[in-house]
Design a protein around this motif. Structure first.
Motif, short mmCIF file in Angstrom:
data_model
loop_
_atom_site.label_atom_id
_atom_site.label_comp_id
_atom_site.label_asym_id
_atom_site.label_seq_id
_atom_site.Cartn_x
_atom_site.Cartn_y
_atom_site.Cartn_z
N GLN A 198 5.61 17.65 35.68
CA GLN A 198 6.38 16.47 36.04
C GLN A 198 6.86 15.73 34.79
O GLN A 198 7.99 15.25 34.72
N HIS A 204 17.00 13.41 29.23
CA HIS A 204 17.86 14.13 28.28
C HIS A 204 19.23 14.40 28.89
O HIS A 204 20.28 14.19 28.27
N GLU A 205 19.24 14.86 30.13
CA GLU A 205 20.50 15.17 30.82
C GLU A 205 21.30 13.89 31.09
O GLU A 205 22.54 13.89 30.95
N GLU A 206 20.63 12.82 31.48
CA GLU A 206 21.35 11.55 31.70
C GLU A 206 22.03 11.09 30.42
O GLU A 206 23.17 10.64 30.45
N SER A 265 27.78 18.52 36.28
CA SER A 265 26.95 17.89 37.31
C SER A 265 26.74 18.82 38.50
O SER A 265 27.45 19.81 38.68
N ASN A 266 25.74 18.50 39.32
CA ASN A 266 25.48 19.28 40.53
C ASN A 266 26.69 19.27 41.45
O ASN A 266 26.99 20.28 42.10
N ASN A 291 9.74 17.59 33.30
CA ASN A 291 10.92 17.35 34.14
C ASN A 291 11.50 15.96 33.92
O ASN A 291 12.72 15.79 33.84
N ASP A 292 10.64 14.95 33.82
CA ASP A 292 11.10 13.58 33.56
C ASP A 292 11.85 13.50 32.23
O ASP A 292 12.92 12.89 32.14
N LYS A 339 13.32 16.00 30.60
CA LYS A 339 14.57 16.75 30.69
C LYS A 339 15.62 15.99 31.49
O LYS A 339 16.81 16.03 31.17
N ASN A 340 15.20 15.27 32.52
CA ASN A 340 16.14 14.46 33.30
C ASN A 340 16.73 13.35 32.45
O ASN A 340 17.94 13.07 32.52
#
Length: 138
Positions: free
Chosen positions: A101, A110-112, A2-3, A104-105, A107-108
């Protein structure tokens, strides 16, 4: 990762989270340890969504806060994973929409899913992306 974890690694505070740098027994070293641990705790609290701060309220160390948040993530239900996976697979770029966008949506999401323990291969990510584009792109 995580960040928040990356930030704490960068600041040299990550080892406070997992207890690698535990509170010292020596009274003179405790003050310095507490100062660094509070920095890590503050970073965690600032990174948590306001609706989730209830889980870290009252924790006194970064490890306690991290452990409390970890317990919440372990409790992610199957229905939450299913809902997120459905959003991932049903995301479509509207004709004339912003491609950057959209990527990015996707990939976000995917990461979640990855953070919830749901692994989606790069091949599946690519196929989902291609399938989400309008016919104009082919």
């Amino acid at each position: 990762m995580s960040n928040t974890q990356v930030y704490l690694l960068d600041k040299g505070l990550f080892d406070y989270l997992d207890g690698t740098i535990a509170q010292p027994e020596d009274a003179t070293a405790v003050s310095a340890w507490q100062c660094e641990d509070r920095k890590a705790l503050a970073a965690i609290c600032l990174a948590v969504e306001p609706s989730q701060r209830v889980h870290v309220m009252g924790t006194e160390t970064s490890k306690a806060a991290w452990d409390a948040l970890s317990c919440q993530l372990v409790g992610v239900s199957l229905s939450q994973k299913c809902r997120l996976r459905k959003r991932f697979h049903s995301l479509n770029l509207e004709r004339g929409g912003d491609v950057v966008q959209h990527v990015n949506d996707l990939k976000n999401l995917h990461e979640e899913l990855r953070q919830m323990g749901e692994e989606i291969s790069d091949k599946d990510l690519a196929m989902t992306l291609i399938g989400s584009l309008p016919h104009d792109y082919f």
